[in-house]
Design a protein around this motif. Structure first.
Motif, PDB file in Angstrom:
ATOM      1  N   ASP A   7       3.018   0.856  -7.300  1.00 25.67           N
ATOM      2  CA  ASP A   7       2.108   1.470  -8.258  1.00 25.67           C
ATOM      3  C   ASP A   7       1.104   0.450  -8.773  1.00 25.67           C
ATOM      4  O   ASP A   7      -0.076   0.704  -8.860  1.00 25.67           O
ATOM      5  CB  ASP A   7       2.884   2.041  -9.448  1.00 25.67           C
ATOM      6  CG  ASP A   7       3.925   3.036  -8.991  1.00 25.67           C
ATOM      7  OD1 ASP A   7       3.571   3.916  -8.191  1.00 25.67           O
ATOM      8  OD2 ASP A   7       5.096   2.918  -9.397  1.00 25.67           O
ATOM      9  N   PHE A  41      -6.732  -2.455  -3.743  1.00 27.23           N
ATOM     10  CA  PHE A  41      -7.140  -2.208  -2.364  1.00 27.23           C
ATOM     11  C   PHE A  41      -8.589  -1.737  -2.242  1.00 27.23           C
ATOM     12  O   PHE A  41      -9.253  -2.022  -1.258  1.00 27.23           O
ATOM     13  CB  PHE A  41      -6.200  -1.200  -1.697  1.00 27.23           C
ATOM     14  CG  PHE A  41      -4.918  -1.822  -1.231  1.00 27.23           C
ATOM     15  CD1 PHE A  41      -4.778  -2.265   0.083  1.00 27.23           C
ATOM     16  CD2 PHE A  41      -3.856  -2.000  -2.104  1.00 27.23           C
ATOM     17  CE1 PHE A  41      -3.600  -2.857   0.520  1.00 27.23           C
ATOM     18  CE2 PHE A  41      -2.680  -2.586  -1.673  1.00 27.23           C
ATOM     19  CZ  PHE A  41      -2.553  -3.012  -0.357  1.00 27.23           C
ATOM     20  N   TYR A  42      -9.080  -0.986  -3.235  1.00 28.98           N
ATOM     21  CA  TYR A  42     -10.425  -0.425  -3.089  1.00 28.98           C
ATOM     22  C   TYR A  42     -11.463  -1.111  -3.959  1.00 28.98           C
ATOM     23  O   TYR A  42     -12.657  -0.878  -3.802  1.00 28.98           O
ATOM     24  CB  TYR A  42     -10.404   1.081  -3.397  1.00 28.98           C
ATOM     25  CG  TYR A  42      -9.457   1.850  -2.504  1.00 28.98           C
ATOM     26  CD1 TYR A  42      -9.447   1.633  -1.118  1.00 28.98           C
ATOM     27  CD2 TYR A  42      -8.561   2.776  -3.030  1.00 28.98           C
ATOM     28  CE1 TYR A  42      -8.569   2.319  -0.293  1.00 28.98           C
ATOM     29  CE2 TYR A  42      -7.689   3.474  -2.205  1.00 28.98           C
ATOM     30  CZ  TYR A  42      -7.694   3.241  -0.833  1.00 28.98           C
ATOM     31  OH  TYR A  42      -6.833   3.914  -0.025  1.00 28.98           O
ATOM     32  N   ALA A  81       0.824  -1.205   0.000  1.00 30.51           N
ATOM     33  CA  ALA A  81       0.000   0.000   0.000  1.00 30.51           C
ATOM     34  C   ALA A  81       0.857   1.253   0.000  1.00 30.51           C
ATOM     35  O   ALA A  81       0.517   2.251  -0.616  1.00 30.51           O
ATOM     36  CB  ALA A  81      -0.934  -0.005   1.210  1.00 30.51           C
ATOM     37  N   VAL A  98      -2.515  -0.161  -7.582  1.00 28.73           N
ATOM     38  CA  VAL A  98      -2.613  -0.362  -6.139  1.00 28.73           C
ATOM     39  C   VAL A  98      -3.999   0.060  -5.642  1.00 28.73           C
ATOM     40  O   VAL A  98      -4.590  -0.582  -4.775  1.00 28.73           O
ATOM     41  CB  VAL A  98      -1.453   0.364  -5.413  1.00 28.73           C
ATOM     42  CG1 VAL A  98      -1.615   1.873  -5.451  1.00 28.73           C
ATOM     43  CG2 VAL A  98      -1.302  -0.121  -3.986  1.00 28.73           C
ATOM     44  N   ARG A  99      -4.569   1.092  -6.224  1.00 29.51           N
ATOM     45  CA  ARG A  99      -5.908   1.530  -5.802  1.00 29.51           C
ATOM     46  C   ARG A  99      -6.964   0.515  -6.200  1.00 29.51           C
ATOM     47  O   ARG A  99      -7.880   0.220  -5.424  1.00 29.51           O
ATOM     48  CB  ARG A  99      -6.245   2.906  -6.408  1.00 29.51           C
ATOM     49  CG  ARG A  99      -5.388   4.050  -5.883  1.00 29.51           C
ATOM     50  CD  ARG A  99      -5.909   5.379  -6.407  1.00 29.51           C
ATOM     51  NE  ARG A  99      -7.256   5.624  -5.895  1.00 29.51           N
ATOM     52  CZ  ARG A  99      -7.501   6.323  -4.790  1.00 29.51           C
ATOM     53  NH1 ARG A  99      -6.529   6.850  -4.109  1.00 29.51           N
ATOM     54  NH2 ARG A  99      -8.739   6.486  -4.374  1.00 29.51           N
TER      55      ARG A  99
END
Lengths: 337, 324
Positions: free
Chosen positions: B224, B244-245, B220, B240-241
């Motif tokens: 990238d 994680f999301y 996190a 990465v977004r």
């Protein structure tokens, strides 16, 4: 979801009281006539542990957390201080008096496979404490109890004749837990019990320990360097640095409002699995490494890495101050930083 | 088609011959990495995450073989002879390992271990190489580098040894740095120092970095793009977004949910992925994650889901992507 509540301490006497506990290892001096130097692995630790409570012991490698766990169980002879088990000091008592107490005092180790004898079946491993401590039990009774405990910790009872190498890391840790639980102890020292396990397995083992704790009213001393897991499982947390207690507080206080600079640094250094939060959070980055415990800094042992250190820290050893009902901290400047 | 990928991996598979039969540790893996980018490779032990990179660095154990294609810029490097590979590895591509003590030679001073590569590959004189080694140790934050360069590995602490490893990997200005769990053996306070260092170095040198780790917190903060591995295969990729999301694969979702978090008060019990990681010698028919998956369907047990892209480098190997 409800928060895990700490056991009510007012109604209970502590199950374990540790006072000024010291473990000093003599290190031979260099040269034929040089005196031994003491390595102060644990240097004056005080705490109480209550029935059904989990105390987390955290700190960097070399801070003395494992030595503390072993000294409490008398697996390492303390150099000074008291360990009162159910009100009675057990430091230095003869082996034959200690032996019956071991039924109540168990330990789980970090490396699940290395802590199991590879030449014994898991049935023999889990039964060994029973054979030692309850020799009056018949073979069938032992087997019944072993199978019952295996089922309880999530192992298939028909695997009783298998050997440790046939199991995965998580299963080996379940075997270690079954061995520790078979005598229905009152206290288990868990020495980094999930550090060697994969993330997906860690949660299984933590949940198992919490279930067993509720079921048997177990007290746990949970030694770990992982502050995220500790936040999850522990009621109170003790932060050690070079064998000295820096802070001792209940979980909510220590994570919401850490008072010692070392605790603050430790908590802020743990990466959070969320890119937004992790990239924008404030961090206190400590410089340097843990000093050698053979020549600890004068005054406050943490001062050489402390971003807030002042002159007084080099000369005066801070006392542990009670800053609230549930929080104690050893720092001269805990009010101002 | 021209790309500026510094490293392109296509259909990489790695098999090991063992007394109990063949084990496929890496199965049909594809990815690329660009300059200045950090790719996180996440998975449990045995997921194949390290073997991918040992394969492309030519460091596999003797019973291992790889097939497929690995291109450094435009040059095919998979299964290259050691002599040719040595022109690239340690020079243009460096790797740092989890345990710095076992990766340094305990009999040789740091100076000798660091200058060797410069003399060998860069044709520097001993004196110039030593100067560069000292400068690099200084750059990674080793105090008193000019004196400490003459010490042996055992005279350094764990964190300092890892800094030595990083300095050594950066000596020849590599374009690709592969970091295999570089902070797992370190305490959190030292881990924070090393991660800061890697971030800074990447800014300074524009190195393409691969971060192999099981710690989603490290991912996190540093990566990238992310590639999630399970049972030797890539099961999900994304930024990465995205990961994680908006994770798509049930394993990624389970992994994220089972991570204890220091910034949250706890709930009654932790979410745990049930069961054990798969045994590569005995993978089930169909999806390797079926036994642990909360969304398992009949189809998962007979047919293996392929990695299916859905735009912007996103992909997931799960039948749920088919919309059923």
């Amino acid at each position: 979801m409800t928060a895990m509540t700490a056991p009510d301490k007012r109604d209970n006497a502590p199950i374990l009281s540790v006072r000024d506990l010291k473990v000093h290892f003599p290190i031979p001096g260099k040269g034929p006539f040089a005196k031994d130097r003491p390595l102060k692995a644990v240097d004056g630790v005080n705490f109480d542990l209550f029935p059904g409570e989990t105390l987390g012991v955290v700190g960097e490698s070399g801070c003395g957390k494992s030595t503390l766990g072993r000294a409490i169980l008398q697996l390492i002879a303390p150099s000074g201080g008291q360990v009162a088990w159910l009100g009675k000091d057990i430091v230095g008592i003869p082996h034959r008096d200690m032996q019956p107490l071991r039924r109540d005092l168990q330990i789980i180790f970090q490396d699940p496979l290395a802590s199991l004898n590879p030449r014994m079946t898991i049935g023999e491993i889990i039964a060994e404490p029973l054979v030692t401590h309850k020799p009056e039990l018949g073979k069938d009774e032992i087997k019944t109890r072993v199978k019952r405990m295996m089922a309880r910790v999530g192992l298939l009872p028909q695997m009783i004749n298998r050997y440790p190498h046939e199991f995965s890391g998580g299963q080996c840790q379940r075997i270690g837990i079954a061995r520790a639980m078979i005598l229905e102890p009152k206290l288990i020292v868990c020495d980094e019990p999930v550090s060697a396990l994969d993330v997906s397995i860690q949660a299984q083992i933590v949940n198992l320990l919490q279930e067993l704790q509720r079921e048997f009213d177990l007290s746990l001393i949970f030694i770990s360097h992982d502050l995220s897991i500790v936040r999850h499982i522990c009621h109170r947390i003790m932060v050690l640095y070079l064998g000295n207690v820096m802070e001792l507080a209940d979980r909510d206080s220590i994570y919401a409002a850490p008072r010692h600079p070392y605790t603050k640094a430790l908590i802020s250094a743990v990466p959070i699995p969320d890119p937004e939060i992790e990239r924008n959070k404030e961090r206190i980055v400590l410089t340097g490494d843990l000093p050698s415990p053979l020549s600890p800094p004068s005054g406050c042992v943490f001062r050489t890495r402390c971003p807030f250190a002042q002159e007084k820290c080099a000369t005066d050893v801070p006392t542990i101050d009670r800053v609230s009902e549930t929080q104690e901290v050893a720092c001269h400047f805990h009010d101002s930083i | 088609m021209t790309t500026n990928h510094i490293l392109t991996v296509e259909n990489l598979s790695t098999r090991f011959q063992t007394p109990d039969g063949e084990v496929e540790a890496v199965n049909n893996v594809n990815f690329h990495i660009d300059p200045g980018e950090t790719l996180g490779v996440v998975g449990e032990s045995g997921s194949g995450k390290t073997q991918i990179f040992l394969s492309l660095m030519g460091l596999l154990a003797k019973n291992g073989t790889s097939t497929g294609s690995v291109r450094y810029k435009d040059k095919e490097i998979l299964n290259l002879r050691s002599r040719d590979l040595n022109k690239i590895r340690g020079v243009s591509m460096s790797m740092i390992f989890q345990d710095p003590m076992t990766s340094l030679n305990p009999f040789l001073k740091i100076s000798r271990q660091m200058t060797e590569v410069l003399v060998e590959h860069r044709g520097m004189s001993e004196a110039d190489a030593l100067k560069r080694a000292i400068a690099m140790l200084d750059r990674v934050g080793i105090p008193g580098a000019a004196q400490r360069v003459h010490m042996y590995p055992h005279e350094f602490s764990g964190g300092m040894r890892q800094r030595v490893m990083i300095a050594m990997a950066l000596l020849c200005d590599p374009e690709v740095l592969i970091a295999d769990e570089p902070t797992t053996a370190l305490d959190v306070t030292v881990q924070a120092q090393i991660l800061d260092l890697l971030r800074d170095l990447q800014k300074d040198f524009n190195t393409a970095t691969v971060m192999i780790t099981h710690d989603l917190g490290v991912v996190a903060g540093l990566c990238d793009r992310v590639m999630v591995m399970y049972g030797g295969r890539v099961v999900e990729t994304g930024t990465v977004r995205d990961i994680f999301y908006d994770s798509h694969h049930p394993y990624t979702e389970g992994l994220l949910k089972s991570m204890p978090r220091i910034d949250r008060a706890n709930e009654d019990s932790m979410f745990a992925i049930p069961g054990q990681p798969p045994n590569l010698q005995n993978l089930p028919t169909g999806c390797a994650y079926q036994e642990r998956c909360g969304y398992v369907m009949d189809r998962c047990c007979v047919e293996r889901p392929l990695l299916k892209g859905f735009g912007d480098g996103r992909a997931s190997a799960c039948f749920r992507e088919d919309g059923q």
